[in-house]
Design an enzyme around this catalytic site. Structure first.
Site, PDB file in Angstrom:
ATOM      1  N   GLU A  18      69.135  10.401  40.311  1.00 30.06           N
ATOM      2  CA  GLU A  18      69.483  10.393  38.890  1.00 30.06           C
ATOM      3  C   GLU A  18      68.351   9.744  38.098  1.00 30.06           C
ATOM      4  O   GLU A  18      67.902   8.654  38.451  1.00 30.06           O
ATOM      5  CB  GLU A  18      70.713   9.504  38.710  1.00 30.06           C
ATOM      6  CG  GLU A  18      71.968  10.228  38.430  1.00 30.06           C
ATOM      7  CD  GLU A  18      73.122   9.257  38.199  1.00 30.06           C
ATOM      8  OE1 GLU A  18      73.212   8.225  38.875  1.00 30.06           O
ATOM      9  OE2 GLU A  18      73.935   9.567  37.341  1.00 30.06           O
ATOM     10  N   TRP A  76      78.195   0.442  32.011  1.00 27.77           N
ATOM     11  CA  TRP A  76      77.713   0.058  30.684  1.00 27.77           C
ATOM     12  C   TRP A  76      77.405   1.264  29.798  1.00 27.77           C
ATOM     13  O   TRP A  76      77.238   1.115  28.595  1.00 27.77           O
ATOM     14  CB  TRP A  76      76.439  -0.798  30.818  1.00 27.77           C
ATOM     15  CG  TRP A  76      75.409  -0.169  31.724  1.00 27.77           C
ATOM     16  CD1 TRP A  76      75.225  -0.453  33.046  1.00 27.77           C
ATOM     17  CD2 TRP A  76      74.464   0.856  31.404  1.00 27.77           C
ATOM     18  NE1 TRP A  76      74.230   0.343  33.577  1.00 27.77           N
ATOM     19  CE2 TRP A  76      73.746   1.160  32.582  1.00 27.77           C
ATOM     20  CE3 TRP A  76      74.155   1.555  30.235  1.00 27.77           C
ATOM     21  CZ2 TRP A  76      72.743   2.134  32.630  1.00 27.77           C
ATOM     22  CZ3 TRP A  76      73.161   2.531  30.284  1.00 27.77           C
ATOM     23  CH2 TRP A  76      72.469   2.803  31.466  1.00 27.77           C
ATOM     24  N   CYS A  83      76.097  10.248  33.106  1.00 25.32           N
ATOM     25  CA  CYS A  83      76.239  10.797  34.457  1.00 25.32           C
ATOM     26  C   CYS A  83      76.186  12.322  34.446  1.00 25.32           C
ATOM     27  O   CYS A  83      75.966  12.933  35.484  1.00 25.32           O
ATOM     28  CB  CYS A  83      77.539  10.321  35.070  1.00 25.32           C
ATOM     29  SG  CYS A  83      78.942  10.657  34.008  1.00 25.32           S
ATOM     30  N   GLU A  88      84.496   7.953  39.871  1.00 34.55           N
ATOM     31  CA  GLU A  88      83.641   8.774  38.997  1.00 34.55           C
ATOM     32  C   GLU A  88      82.229   8.266  39.223  1.00 34.55           C
ATOM     33  O   GLU A  88      81.852   7.226  38.685  1.00 34.55           O
ATOM     34  CB  GLU A  88      84.058   8.607  37.534  1.00 34.55           C
ATOM     35  CG  GLU A  88      85.435   9.166  37.201  1.00 34.55           C
ATOM     36  CD  GLU A  88      85.493  10.677  37.193  1.00 34.55           C
ATOM     37  OE1 GLU A  88      84.425  11.335  37.238  1.00 34.55           O
ATOM     38  OE2 GLU A  88      86.602  11.218  37.169  1.00 34.55           O
ATOM     39  N   LEU A  89      81.455   8.972  40.028  1.00 29.27           N
ATOM     40  CA  LEU A  89      80.184   8.426  40.511  1.00 29.27           C
ATOM     41  C   LEU A  89      78.984   9.160  39.910  1.00 29.27           C
ATOM     42  O   LEU A  89      79.091   9.821  38.896  1.00 29.27           O
ATOM     43  CB  LEU A  89      80.190   8.456  42.046  1.00 29.27           C
ATOM     44  CG  LEU A  89      81.445   7.794  42.671  1.00 29.27           C
ATOM     45  CD1 LEU A  89      81.424   7.905  44.191  1.00 29.27           C
ATOM     46  CD2 LEU A  89      81.598   6.345  42.235  1.00 29.27           C
ATOM     47  N   LYS A 141      87.571  -4.729  34.790  1.00 32.53           N
ATOM     48  CA  LYS A 141      86.294  -5.452  34.761  1.00 32.53           C
ATOM     49  C   LYS A 141      85.249  -4.573  34.099  1.00 32.53           C
ATOM     50  O   LYS A 141      84.789  -3.593  34.687  1.00 32.53           O
ATOM     51  CB  LYS A 141      85.832  -5.793  36.186  1.00 32.53           C
ATOM     52  CG  LYS A 141      84.579  -6.676  36.183  1.00 32.53           C
ATOM     53  CD  LYS A 141      83.718  -6.411  37.395  1.00 32.53           C
ATOM     54  CE  LYS A 141      82.325  -5.924  37.139  1.00 32.53           C
ATOM     55  NZ  LYS A 141      81.602  -6.169  35.935  1.00 32.53           N
ATOM     56  N   GLY A 172      80.871   4.441  38.118  1.00 34.65           N
ATOM     57  CA  GLY A 172      79.584   3.789  38.310  1.00 34.65           C
ATOM     58  C   GLY A 172      78.774   4.509  39.375  1.00 34.65           C
ATOM     59  O   GLY A 172      78.957   5.707  39.601  1.00 34.65           O
ATOM     60  N   SER A 173      77.926   3.761  40.023  1.00 30.79           N
ATOM     61  CA  SER A 173      76.994   4.390  40.964  1.00 30.79           C
ATOM     62  C   SER A 173      77.694   4.798  42.266  1.00 30.79           C
ATOM     63  O   SER A 173      78.680   4.185  42.677  1.00 30.79           O
ATOM     64  CB  SER A 173      75.862   3.419  41.275  1.00 30.79           C
ATOM     65  OG  SER A 173      76.400   2.253  41.858  1.00 30.79           O
ATOM     66  N   ALA A 231      81.408  -3.685  32.546  1.00 32.14           N
ATOM     67  CA  ALA A 231      80.051  -3.994  33.010  1.00 32.14           C
ATOM     68  C   ALA A 231      79.557  -5.267  32.326  1.00 32.14           C
ATOM     69  O   ALA A 231      79.851  -5.512  31.153  1.00 32.14           O
ATOM     70  CB  ALA A 231      79.117  -2.836  32.692  1.00 32.14           C
TER      71      ALA A 231
HETATM   72  P1  NAP Z   1      76.978   0.291  38.859  1.00 30.88           P
HETATM   73  O1  NAP Z   1      75.849  -0.609  39.105  1.00 30.88           O
HETATM   74  O2  NAP Z   1      77.654   0.927  39.997  1.00 30.88           O
HETATM   75  O3  NAP Z   1      78.005  -0.571  37.991  1.00 30.88           O
HETATM   76  C1  NAP Z   1      79.231  -0.060  37.550  1.00 30.88           C
HETATM   77  C2  NAP Z   1      80.258  -1.162  37.547  1.00 30.88           C
HETATM   78  O4  NAP Z   1      80.427  -1.632  38.878  1.00 30.88           O
HETATM   79  C3  NAP Z   1      79.867  -2.374  36.714  1.00 30.88           C
HETATM   80  O5  NAP Z   1      81.032  -2.933  36.142  1.00 30.88           O
HETATM   81  C4  NAP Z   1      79.291  -3.305  37.761  1.00 30.88           C
HETATM   82  O6  NAP Z   1      79.376  -4.655  37.431  1.00 30.88           O
HETATM   83  C5  NAP Z   1      80.198  -3.014  38.929  1.00 30.88           C
HETATM   84  N1  NAP Z   1      79.610  -3.368  40.225  1.00 30.88           N
HETATM   85  C6  NAP Z   1      78.310  -3.574  40.547  1.00 30.88           C
HETATM   86  N2  NAP Z   1      78.203  -3.908  41.852  1.00 30.88           N
HETATM   87  C7  NAP Z   1      79.451  -3.924  42.350  1.00 30.88           C
HETATM   88  C8  NAP Z   1      79.990  -4.200  43.636  1.00 30.88           C
HETATM   89  N3  NAP Z   1      79.235  -4.512  44.687  1.00 30.88           N
HETATM   90  N4  NAP Z   1      81.333  -4.099  43.790  1.00 30.88           N
HETATM   91  C9  NAP Z   1      82.128  -3.771  42.764  1.00 30.88           C
HETATM   92  N5  NAP Z   1      81.685  -3.523  41.513  1.00 30.88           N
HETATM   93  C10 NAP Z   1      80.355  -3.573  41.317  1.00 30.88           C
HETATM   94  O7  NAP Z   1      76.584   1.471  37.895  1.00 30.88           O
HETATM   95  P2  NAP Z   1      75.866   1.380  36.489  1.00 30.88           P
HETATM   96  O8  NAP Z   1      74.414   1.268  36.723  1.00 30.88           O
HETATM   97  O9  NAP Z   1      76.511   0.373  35.601  1.00 30.88           O
HETATM   98  O10 NAP Z   1      76.251   2.773  35.856  1.00 30.88           O
HETATM   99  C11 NAP Z   1      75.500   3.892  36.028  1.00 30.88           C
HETATM  100  C12 NAP Z   1      76.099   4.788  37.088  1.00 30.88           C
HETATM  101  O11 NAP Z   1      77.413   5.156  36.698  1.00 30.88           O
HETATM  102  C13 NAP Z   1      75.331   6.056  37.244  1.00 30.88           C
HETATM  103  O12 NAP Z   1      75.208   6.382  38.596  1.00 30.88           O
HETATM  104  C14 NAP Z   1      76.213   7.069  36.529  1.00 30.88           C
HETATM  105  O13 NAP Z   1      76.026   8.386  36.949  1.00 30.88           O
HETATM  106  C15 NAP Z   1      77.564   6.559  36.837  1.00 30.88           C
HETATM  107  N6  NAP Z   1      78.549   7.073  35.888  1.00 30.88           N
HETATM  108  C16 NAP Z   1      79.425   8.006  36.322  1.00 30.88           C
HETATM  109  C17 NAP Z   1      80.341   8.543  35.437  1.00 30.88           C
HETATM  110  C18 NAP Z   1      81.325   9.576  35.892  1.00 30.88           C
HETATM  111  O14 NAP Z   1      82.281   9.806  35.173  1.00 30.88           O
HETATM  112  N7  NAP Z   1      81.147  10.202  37.026  1.00 30.88           N
HETATM  113  C19 NAP Z   1      80.355   8.117  34.111  1.00 30.88           C
HETATM  114  C20 NAP Z   1      79.434   7.160  33.696  1.00 30.88           C
HETATM  115  C21 NAP Z   1      78.535   6.643  34.617  1.00 30.88           C
HETATM  116  P3  NAP Z   1      78.116  -5.446  36.786  1.00 30.88           P
HETATM  117  O15 NAP Z   1      77.857  -4.807  35.495  1.00 30.88           O
HETATM  118  O16 NAP Z   1      78.642  -6.827  36.683  1.00 30.88           O
HETATM  119  O17 NAP Z   1      76.992  -5.305  37.758  1.00 30.88           O
END
Ligand code: NAP
Length: 482
Positions: free
Chosen positions: A385, A155, A288, A254-255, A179, A232-233, A181
């Site tokens: 983080e 998101w 991130c 990209e975590l 998909k 994502g995470s 967020a």
């Molecule tokens: P997240 O909870 O991992 O969610 C990211 C995406 O994964 C969302 O679309 C989410 O869907 C989906 N998701 C959640 N649980 C899942 C599962 N069990 N299986 C598959 N997909 C699943 O992360 P976030 O809180 O949205 O984003 C923040 C994180 O992203 C931070 O750790 C940040 O550092 C990281 N990030 C990394 C980068 C990079 O380039 N390295 C860039 C931006 C952000 P829902 O929304 O439906 O839950």
């Protein structure tokens, strides 16, 4: 001129049609600045994702065989459509995500730049002819699109995180099931609306919203999905890496990050403070690559903190759509609770709050931009983080000591160093275990460079020429008897 509602699609895009969930169920989407529901999206899951994968697999047959310049032409049109509607798309982004409008405008613009960059790179996706070891034989190395790509995005950059996956995929002829967020689906769905408008064939881009587990489960299970790219995470990324084993998919991850921001005694202090402000507080600290730990050398520590506090105090907090706002709300209540937890932990271990430190008077999910001193490696934010507007400042004495502290994390995404000593800049580049290093810069993301982490921050790169490679398979052809 379009307005933001023009691009707000409340359906999913599957096989070239806007559809709802088979169950008819929907999910509310709220504006984090006001708490108002701004619309709904379909609560899709396994069945709809399978249909999207079928559509993408079928479209791959023709899209991957399209003339290169026709694919490039579509990307040019997509770029222009983004920029022609930049203000409307930015407003939609701010309304669903909360970031200040100026940042949202920048996010749409960098998304468009990714589209243009990969349109250019696709024309240089060259193979090789390698000298053979024996006469009569030729060795060719050729590049081919991997196939259907599953994309899952977060998101915090709901438009540009998809841009740097979509653009290289479409450039080389892959088809897509994405998909976004759940908190911020409209900026993702807007990509499908734009693609439809510029004439992408049905099935090339499919966007599904709803249950992350169900949608990701279907993506991981199907062998037609040859690659999954996730931002994502780290926790979810690890689950997806495990799940990729069954069908041996390519994965790009990209975590999470835990960026050190290091200010040496010889730094240009004003530049360091400006770098810290942009690195720490962009997107209210929800990136991130945000400075998570600020290390200031003893000789400049107090002067740096004084300037940082002065600049932080000037940041205007409010609804991202208001003029002059530099800090929007946090994404949700749990993000606020996490910042409070980290603050309480640090205070209990001796940190001092020198600015902010509590929820903002605006209420909701607004939080005061906060500066802490006396941060130490045993505080929780040294390992986790923060993802909020909290700037902890650690004091250090020597280069050796700060390198050890900076590397003491399982993450390895971005890092920042402020120094005017060229030798030190090289030493730090060699010794910091990070995928990206900003020397005298707090803002390093750019389309020409490979964005990505090492260690548990990820696999693969986005942007640069490397960002295209991730969507290509390499084939070796041996021609004998020549
Ligand atoms: P997240 O909870 O991992 O969610 C990211 C995406 O994964 C969302 O679309 C989410 O869907 C989906 N998701 C959640 N649980 C899942 C599962 N069990 N299986 C598959 N997909 C699943 O992360 P976030 O809180 O949205 O984003 C923040 C994180 O992203 C931070 O750790 C940040 O550092 C990281 N990030 C990394 C980068 C990079 O380039 N390295 C860039 C931006 C952000 P829902 O929304 O439906 O839950």
């Amino acid at each position: 001129m379009s307005d933001w509602q023009t691009w707000q699609r409340q359906g999913n895009f599957i096989g070239g049609a806007w559809v709802g969930a088979e169950s008819g169920k929907t999910i509310d989407v709220t504006n984090p600045a006001t708490g108002e529901v701004i619309g709904t999206v379909p609560a899709c899951g396994t069945a709809e994702t399978h249909r999207a994968i079928d559509a993408a697999a079928s479209a791959f047959q023709t899209f991957s065989a399209m003339d290169l310049m026709s694919r490039v032409g579509l990307l040019w049109k997509l770029h222009d459509a983004l920029m022609d509607n930049q203000a409307a798309l930015a407003e939609l982004l701010t309304i669903e995500m909360g970031k200040p409008l100026a940042e949202a405008m920048g996010e749409i613009a960098i998304g468009a730049q990714y589209v243009r960059w990969f349109a250019e790179e696709a024309r240089r996706a060259k193979g090789e002819i390698v000298p053979a070891g024996v006469n009569g034989r030729r060795i060719l190395v050729t590049k081919h699109p991997v196939g259907v790509v599953g994309m899952i995005t977060p998101w915090n950059f709901p438009s540009s995180m998809l841009a740097r996956k979509l653009a290289p995929a479409l450039a080389v002829g892959c088809t897509v099931v994405a998909k976004p967020a759940t908190a911020t689906p409209y900026s993702g769905l807007a990509w499908a609306a734009l693609a439809e408008e510029v004439g992408y064939p049905a099935g090339v881009i499919n966007i599904v919203t709803g249950s992350a587990r169900a949608i990701a489960g279907a993506m991981m299970a199907r062998s037609e999905v040859r690659k999954v790219t996730f931002t994502g995470s780290t926790e979810v990324g690890k689950e997806l890496i495990r799940a990729s084993a069954d069908t041996v998919k390519k994965v790009s991850m990209e975590l999470g990050g835990n960026a050190p921001f290091i200010v040496f005694d010889d730094a240009d202090l004003d530049a360091a403070v400006e770098g810290a402000i942009v690195s720490k507080y962009r997107n209210s600290g929800q990136t991130c690559v945000c400075a998570n730990r600020i290390y200031a050398q003893a000789g400049v520590h107090d002067a740096f903190v004084a300037k940082l506090v002065e600049r932080t105090r000037a940041l205007k907090v409010g609804d991202g759509r208001e003029a002059g706002v530099a800090q929007g709300p946090l994404i949700d209540a749990s993000a606020v609770a996490k910042v409070e937890e980290l603050l309480d932990d640090a205070k209990a271990k001796g940190a001092e709050v020198v600015l902010g430190g509590s929820r903002h008077q605006l209420g909701g999910t607004f939080f005061q931009p906060t500066v802490l001193t006396g941060a130490t490696q045993d505080m929780a934010f040294a390992r986790e983080e923060i993802f909020g507007p909290l700037a902890p400042v650690f004091r250090f004495e020597t280069e050796e000591e700060v390198i050890a502290m900076a590397n003491a994390t399982e993450f390895g995404l971005a890092s920042y160093v402020y120094t005017r000593d060229l030798g030190r800049a090289f030493r730090l580049n060699e010794r910091l275990a990070y995928g990206m290093i900003g020397i005298n810069s707090g803002l390093i993301t750019t389309v020409e460079a490979p964005f990505g982490g090492v260690k548990e921050s990820g696999l693969g790169k986005e942007g640069g020429s490397q960002g295209l490679e991730d969507y290509l398979d390499t084939k070796y052809v041996c021609i004998d008897g020549i």
